[in-house]
Design an enzyme around this catalytic site. Sequence first.
Site, PDB file in Angstrom:
ATOM      1  N   ASP A 101      28.347  30.140  37.233  1.00  0.00           N
ATOM      2  CA  ASP A 101      29.638  30.508  37.810  1.00  0.00           C
ATOM      3  C   ASP A 101      30.091  31.865  37.291  1.00  0.00           C
ATOM      4  O   ASP A 101      30.617  32.680  38.024  1.00  0.00           O
ATOM      5  CB  ASP A 101      30.696  29.418  37.539  1.00  0.00           C
ATOM      6  N   ASP A 104      29.853  36.236  31.077  1.00  0.00           N
ATOM      7  CA  ASP A 104      30.933  36.922  30.360  1.00  0.00           C
ATOM      8  C   ASP A 104      30.333  37.688  29.167  1.00  0.00           C
ATOM      9  O   ASP A 104      29.909  38.835  29.314  1.00  0.00           O
ATOM     10  CB  ASP A 104      31.961  35.864  29.929  1.00  0.00           C
ATOM     11  N   PHE A 153      40.943  35.794  31.965  1.00  0.00           N
ATOM     12  CA  PHE A 153      40.509  34.399  31.956  1.00  0.00           C
ATOM     13  C   PHE A 153      40.721  33.796  33.343  1.00  0.00           C
ATOM     14  O   PHE A 153      41.849  33.699  33.822  1.00  0.00           O
ATOM     15  CB  PHE A 153      41.253  33.591  30.897  1.00  0.00           C
ATOM     16  N   ARG A 166      38.882  22.995  37.805  1.00  0.00           N
ATOM     17  CA  ARG A 166      37.566  23.244  38.409  1.00  0.00           C
ATOM     18  C   ARG A 166      37.590  23.003  39.917  1.00  0.00           C
ATOM     19  O   ARG A 166      36.763  23.528  40.651  1.00  0.00           O
ATOM     20  CB  ARG A 166      36.510  22.310  37.806  1.00  0.00           C
TER      21      ARG A 166
END
Length: 182
Positions: A101, A104, A153, A166
């Site tokens: 997904d 980072d 975030f 989610r």
Amino acid sequence: MKKNDQVVEILLNETEIADICRSLGKQISTDYANKPLILVGLLKGCIPFMSDLMRHINLPLEVYYMVVSSYHGGIRSSGDLTIKYDLERSVKDQNILLIEDVVDTGLTITAVIEMFKYRGATSVEVVTLLDKPGGRLVEYTPRYIGKKIPKKFVIGYGLDYQEKYRNLPYVGVLDPKVYEKE
Ligand code: PRP
């Protein structure tokens, strides 16, 4: 869908996500034509993206999942990788496409790539819905990227904050007030 009150900005709406899945699916179908392909989804964040993306890959592929974790429920990556569930198949001499997904810090995906190479995979590439290049702690660029996003975030469409959000059908920026007060 109406924006959740704890989302300050939508970064990818449902239409944009559908376009990304269609376009990446087409590209992957072309790149892996005539090559056996194994998709490996990194749970849990990959679920909505993988589900939508794989339906646009027109190839006789196999699908597996792994559970690895580096965030441990908070907002920062801890860097140490835990394998909680492994795929039940040898990957020796196989072409692996990992589905994420978000990339980072890059710590999770680079550790997983190394592991697959060690196990003898012929190729290990990555498709990620989101890429946060500003968050990197190691140098790494995924082969397929849905969208580059700023170092904020984000939640929704698989991404969580303390296991919630989610199920949002879009990707949005979580209101910092939600985690700053903790
Ligand atoms: C998230 C995400 C990636 C990883 C990215 O997983 O799905 O696997 O963090 O971060 P990094 O590039 O900084 O390593 P997480 O461990 O939160 O598990 P989840 O998919 O179950 O939410």
